[in-house]
Design a protein around this motif. Structure first.
Motif, PDB file in Angstrom:
ATOM      1  N   LEU A 195      51.350  80.798 -68.188  1.00  0.00           N
ATOM      2  CA  LEU A 195      51.441  79.812 -69.266  1.00  0.00           C
ATOM      3  C   LEU A 195      50.867  80.390 -70.564  1.00  0.00           C
ATOM      4  CD1 LEU A 195      52.165  76.960 -70.188  1.00  0.00           C
ATOM      5  CD2 LEU A 195      49.880  76.244 -69.446  1.00  0.00           C
ATOM      6  N   LEU A 249      52.954  80.990 -73.965  1.00  0.00           N
ATOM      7  CA  LEU A 249      52.513  80.380 -75.222  1.00  0.00           C
ATOM      8  C   LEU A 249      52.242  81.428 -76.304  1.00  0.00           C
ATOM      9  CD1 LEU A 249      50.164  77.553 -73.912  1.00  0.00           C
ATOM     10  CD2 LEU A 249      52.442  77.294 -74.930  1.00  0.00           C
ATOM     11  N   ILE A 264      55.659  82.624 -77.831  1.00  0.00           N
ATOM     12  CA  ILE A 264      56.621  81.645 -78.359  1.00  0.00           C
ATOM     13  C   ILE A 264      57.231  82.102 -79.686  1.00  0.00           C
ATOM     14  CG2 ILE A 264      56.800  79.342 -79.405  1.00  0.00           C
ATOM     15  CD1 ILE A 264      55.344  78.264 -76.969  1.00  0.00           C
TER      16      ILE A 264
END
Length: 158
Positions: A14, A18, A21
């Motif tokens: 995760l 992130l 992105i």
């Protein structure tokens, strides 16, 4: 123990997603750009002042796009086109006897939901040159013209 490892791997994945992105968004826009851009040619008579102003605007566009998350990779494409087309301004500046040139420029237009991006994407073809007030037909690439004129002026210097 397996549950703890799974949670740690999930959290790391995760965090990785992130952190990337902006790059993922830029890659998605570049993919869309490559699949949806319209490539056309436009015939223009250019002078030093006209091409310099056009390229200045393109430089500002490239800077704006490169500074954004969404369009940064497209900004690199705009900059590459700018670098190629800048040879026209440099050439006209160094050869004042050539008042203008009729050129066929490659133009890219890309539209998405947010904006339209339009820019010169390369050197193109030289059709005519106006030297000392007289138009002369020229049918060749930019590189051919550049080599021919370099040879011509080298002969005149000797």
């Amino acid at each position: 123990m397996k549950k703890t490892v799974s949670i740690i791997v999930g959290v790391v994945a995760l965090i990785f997603i992130l952190a990337n992105i902006p790059n993922i968004i830029a890659q998605a826009k570049l993919y869309s750009y490559n699949n949806n851009k319209q490539v056309t040619t436009e015939t223009r008579v250019i002078t030093f002042d006209e091409i310099f102003e056009t390229l200045y605007q393109q430089m500002k566009l490239a800077q704006e796009l490169r500074g954004s998350t969404k369009y940064s990779l497209i900004g690199d494409e705009v900059r590459t086109g700018l670098d190629d087309a800048y040879d026209y301004a440099r050439f006209l500046d160094k050869h004042p006897q050539i008042n203008s040139m009729k050129v066929e420029l490659p133009i890219i237009t890309y539209k998405d939901d947010d904006r339209t991006i339009r820019f010169i994407s390369g050197k193109g073809e030289v059709l005519e040159i106006e030297e000392n007030g007289e138009w002369k037909e020229y049918n060749g690439s930019w590189d051919d013209l550049w080599k021919e004129l370099i040879e011509q002026y080298n002969q005149n210097d000797h």
